[in-house]
Design a protein around this motif. Structure first.
Motif, PDB file in Angstrom:
ATOM      1  N   ASN A 216       0.877  -1.217  -0.099  1.00 14.28           N
ATOM      2  CA  ASN A 216      -0.184   0.057  -0.216  1.00 14.28           C
ATOM      3  C   ASN A 216       1.004   1.211  -0.003  1.00 14.28           C
ATOM      4  O   ASN A 216       2.083   1.174   0.051  1.00 14.28           O
ATOM      5  N   LEU A 217       0.335   2.343  -0.062  1.00 13.55           N
ATOM      6  CA  LEU A 217       0.853   3.450  -0.131  1.00 13.55           C
ATOM      7  C   LEU A 217       1.890   3.823   0.877  1.00 13.55           C
ATOM      8  O   LEU A 217       3.036   4.259   1.018  1.00 13.55           O
ATOM      9  N   ARG A 218       1.453   3.527   2.125  1.00 13.45           N
ATOM     10  CA  ARG A 218       2.190   3.592   3.491  1.00 13.45           C
ATOM     11  C   ARG A 218       3.453   2.951   3.345  1.00 13.45           C
ATOM     12  O   ARG A 218       4.471   3.510   3.761  1.00 13.45           O
TER      13      ARG A 218
ATOM     14  N   LEU B   8       6.221   4.626   0.971  1.00 14.11           N
ATOM     15  CA  LEU B   8       6.551   6.005   1.426  1.00 14.11           C
ATOM     16  C   LEU B   8       7.497   5.462   2.784  1.00 14.11           C
ATOM     17  O   LEU B   8       8.463   6.176   2.812  1.00 14.11           O
ATOM     18  N   GLU B   9       7.113   4.615   3.640  1.00 11.66           N
ATOM     19  CA  GLU B   9       8.125   4.410   4.639  1.00 11.66           C
ATOM     20  C   GLU B   9       9.314   3.512   3.986  1.00 11.66           C
ATOM     21  O   GLU B   9      10.596   3.902   4.564  1.00 11.66           O
ATOM     22  N   GLU B  10       9.228   2.883   3.137  1.00 12.33           N
ATOM     23  CA  GLU B  10      10.620   2.273   2.287  1.00 12.33           C
ATOM     24  C   GLU B  10      11.484   3.586   1.766  1.00 12.33           C
ATOM     25  O   GLU B  10      12.536   3.366   1.653  1.00 12.33           O
ATOM     26  N   LEU B  11      10.754   4.479   1.080  1.00 15.53           N
ATOM     27  CA  LEU B  11      11.582   5.476   0.608  1.00 15.53           C
ATOM     28  C   LEU B  11      12.209   6.081   1.676  1.00 15.53           C
ATOM     29  O   LEU B  11      13.422   6.810   1.462  1.00 15.53           O
ATOM     30  N   ALA B  12      11.333   6.587   2.645  1.00 19.04           N
ATOM     31  CA  ALA B  12      12.018   7.198   4.016  1.00 19.04           C
ATOM     32  C   ALA B  12      13.245   6.145   4.611  1.00 19.04           C
ATOM     33  O   ALA B  12      14.350   6.903   4.803  1.00 19.04           O
ATOM     34  N   PHE B  13      13.092   5.117   4.520  1.00 14.82           N
ATOM     35  CA  PHE B  13      14.273   4.045   5.167  1.00 14.82           C
ATOM     36  C   PHE B  13      15.440   4.223   4.201  1.00 14.82           C
ATOM     37  O   PHE B  13      16.715   4.390   4.537  1.00 14.82           O
ATOM     38  N   ARG B  14      15.201   4.177   2.659  1.00 16.29           N
ATOM     39  CA  ARG B  14      16.106   4.222   1.700  1.00 16.29           C
ATOM     40  C   ARG B  14      17.020   5.493   1.709  1.00 16.29           C
ATOM     41  O   ARG B  14      18.272   5.649   1.167  1.00 16.29           O
ATOM     42  N   SER B  15      16.445   6.694   2.224  1.00 15.94           N
ATOM     43  CA  SER B  15      16.979   7.994   2.295  1.00 15.94           C
ATOM     44  C   SER B  15      17.643   8.159   3.812  1.00 15.94           C
ATOM     45  O   SER B  15      18.124   9.163   4.064  1.00 15.94           O
ATOM     46  N   SER B  16      17.896   7.016   4.413  1.00 17.67           N
ATOM     47  CA  SER B  16      18.402   7.168   5.704  1.00 17.67           C
ATOM     48  C   SER B  16      17.691   7.888   6.608  1.00 17.67           C
ATOM     49  O   SER B  16      18.439   8.704   7.608  1.00 17.67           O
ATOM     50  N   GLY B  17      16.330   8.108   6.406  1.00 17.61           N
ATOM     51  CA  GLY B  17      15.622   8.841   7.492  1.00 17.61           C
ATOM     52  C   GLY B  17      15.673  10.442   6.913  1.00 17.61           C
ATOM     53  O   GLY B  17      15.288  11.149   7.707  1.00 17.61           O
TER      54      GLY B  17
ATOM     55  N   GLY C  92      -3.217  11.386   1.274  1.00 23.86           N
ATOM     56  CA  GLY C  92      -2.402  11.060   2.226  1.00 23.86           C
ATOM     57  C   GLY C  92      -2.833  11.072   3.718  1.00 23.86           C
ATOM     58  O   GLY C  92      -1.869  10.949   4.508  1.00 23.86           O
ATOM     59  N   SER C  93      -4.240  10.904   3.691  1.00 20.93           N
ATOM     60  CA  SER C  93      -4.691  10.799   5.144  1.00 20.93           C
ATOM     61  C   SER C  93      -4.592   9.497   5.477  1.00 20.93           C
ATOM     62  O   SER C  93      -4.083   8.214   4.894  1.00 20.93           O
ATOM     63  N   LYS C  94      -4.730   9.010   6.927  1.00 16.91           N
ATOM     64  CA  LYS C  94      -4.634   7.624   7.254  1.00 16.91           C
ATOM     65  C   LYS C  94      -5.233   6.887   6.448  1.00 16.91           C
ATOM     66  O   LYS C  94      -4.613   5.551   6.108  1.00 16.91           O
ATOM     67  N   GLU C  95      -6.307   6.786   6.139  1.00 16.52           N
ATOM     68  CA  GLU C  95      -7.058   5.910   5.361  1.00 16.52           C
ATOM     69  C   GLU C  95      -6.537   5.784   3.920  1.00 16.52           C
ATOM     70  O   GLU C  95      -6.312   4.835   3.224  1.00 16.52           O
ATOM     71  N   ALA C  96      -6.105   7.054   3.321  1.00 20.33           N
ATOM     72  CA  ALA C  96      -5.502   6.888   2.052  1.00 20.33           C
ATOM     73  C   ALA C  96      -4.182   6.315   1.894  1.00 20.33           C
ATOM     74  O   ALA C  96      -3.719   5.749   0.898  1.00 20.33           O
ATOM     75  N   LEU C  97      -3.412   6.310   2.990  1.00 16.50           N
ATOM     76  CA  LEU C  97      -2.137   5.565   3.240  1.00 16.50           C
ATOM     77  C   LEU C  97      -2.327   4.106   2.925  1.00 16.50           C
ATOM     78  O   LEU C  97      -1.408   3.155   2.580  1.00 16.50           O
ATOM     79  N   GLU C  98      -3.463   3.645   3.209  1.00  8.71           N
ATOM     80  CA  GLU C  98      -3.664   2.263   3.293  1.00  8.71           C
ATOM     81  C   GLU C  98      -4.231   1.705   1.523  1.00  8.71           C
ATOM     82  O   GLU C  98      -4.435   0.499   1.565  1.00  8.71           O
ATOM     83  N   MET C  99      -4.292   2.729   0.855  1.00 17.12           N
ATOM     84  CA  MET C  99      -4.776   2.398  -0.692  1.00 17.12           C
ATOM     85  C   MET C  99      -3.782   1.212  -1.147  1.00 17.12           C
ATOM     86  O   MET C  99      -2.535   1.354  -1.189  1.00 17.12           O
TER      87      MET C  99
ATOM     88  N   LEU D 178      -1.865  -1.051  -3.763  1.00 16.59           N
ATOM     89  CA  LEU D 178      -1.071  -0.636  -5.056  1.00 16.59           C
ATOM     90  C   LEU D 178      -0.928  -2.010  -5.846  1.00 16.59           C
ATOM     91  O   LEU D 178      -0.865  -3.097  -5.110  1.00 16.59           O
ATOM     92  N   ASN D 179      -0.846  -1.879  -7.130  1.00 13.77           N
ATOM     93  CA  ASN D 179      -0.587  -2.995  -8.102  1.00 13.77           C
ATOM     94  C   ASN D 179       0.770  -3.019  -8.618  1.00 13.77           C
ATOM     95  O   ASN D 179       1.363  -2.010  -8.762  1.00 13.77           O
ATOM     96  N   GLU D 180       1.296  -4.079  -9.233  1.00 11.24           N
ATOM     97  CA  GLU D 180       2.493  -3.904 -10.063  1.00 11.24           C
ATOM     98  C   GLU D 180       2.512  -3.125 -10.887  1.00 11.24           C
ATOM     99  O   GLU D 180       1.495  -2.894 -11.909  1.00 11.24           O
ATOM    100  N   GLY D 181       3.609  -2.337 -11.067  1.00  9.25           N
ATOM    101  CA  GLY D 181       3.785  -0.978 -12.240  1.00  9.25           C
ATOM    102  C   GLY D 181       2.904  -0.008 -11.837  1.00  9.25           C
ATOM    103  O   GLY D 181       3.114   1.120 -12.615  1.00  9.25           O
ATOM    104  N   ASP D 182       2.132   0.434 -10.572  1.00 16.66           N
ATOM    105  CA  ASP D 182       1.426   1.586 -10.362  1.00 16.66           C
ATOM    106  C   ASP D 182       2.556   2.613 -10.330  1.00 16.66           C
ATOM    107  O   ASP D 182       3.958   2.326  -9.894  1.00 16.66           O
ATOM    108  N   LEU D 183       2.313   4.006 -10.472  1.00 17.76           N
ATOM    109  CA  LEU D 183       3.182   5.079 -10.596  1.00 17.76           C
ATOM    110  C   LEU D 183       2.740   6.006  -9.214  1.00 17.76           C
ATOM    111  O   LEU D 183       1.696   6.637  -9.076  1.00 17.76           O
ATOM    112  N   VAL D 184       3.792   6.061  -8.247  1.00 17.92           N
ATOM    113  CA  VAL D 184       3.709   6.998  -7.068  1.00 17.92           C
ATOM    114  C   VAL D 184       4.271   8.186  -7.466  1.00 17.92           C
ATOM    115  O   VAL D 184       5.679   8.295  -7.585  1.00 17.92           O
TER     116      VAL D 184
END
Length: 95
Positions: free
Chosen positions: A28-30, A33-42, A70-77, A79-85
Motif C-alpha cells: 500500500n502507499l504507506r 512511503l516508509e520504504e522511501l524514507a528508509f532508503r533515504s536514511s531517514g 495522504g490521510s490515514k485511510e488513503a495511506l492504506e490504499m 497498489l498493484n505491480e507497475g503503479d506510479l507513485v
C-alpha cells in the motif's frame, strides 16, 4: 512487486532510481512511503509521526496521476505491480 516512482525533487538515496521492488504480500502507499524514507536514511519523512498522515503543506502525492490526500485511510490504499507513485514538494507561496 515493482512500483514506479517519480518526483519533482531528488529523493536522497534514490538518485537515478525510478522504481522500487518490494516483497511485502500486500503493498500500500504507506509501505512505499516508509520504504522511501528508509532508503533515504531517514533524511526525508513523508508521514508525520505525530499525526500519522502526509501533510499536504509538505508533499503532494498522486497514484497513477490521481490525487491521494495522504490521510490515514488513503495511506492504506493498495497498489498493484507497475503503479506510479508521484511525490511532489508542495509549492511555497509568499509575498
Amino acid at each position: 512487486m515493482k512500483i514506479r516512482i517519480d518526483s519533482n525533487f531528488v529523493l536522497p538515496g534514490l538518485e537515478g532510481v525510478n522504481e522500487i521492488d518490494l516483497t511485502h504480500p500486500h503493498i500500500n502507499l504507506r509501505i512505499v512511503l516508509e520504504e522511501l524514507a528508509f532508503r533515504s536514511s531517514g533524511r526525508v519523512k513523508f508521514i508525520r509521526p505525530m499525526t500519522d498522515f502526509v501533510d499536504p503543506m509538505d508533499f503532494v502525492i498522486e497514484i497513477n496521476g490521481l490525487p491521494n490526500p495522504g490521510s490515514k485511510e488513503a495511506l492504506e490504499m493498495g497498489l498493484n505491480e507497475g503503479d506510479l507513485v508521484i511525490i511532489k514538494l508542495s509549492p511555497l507561496g509568499g509575498g
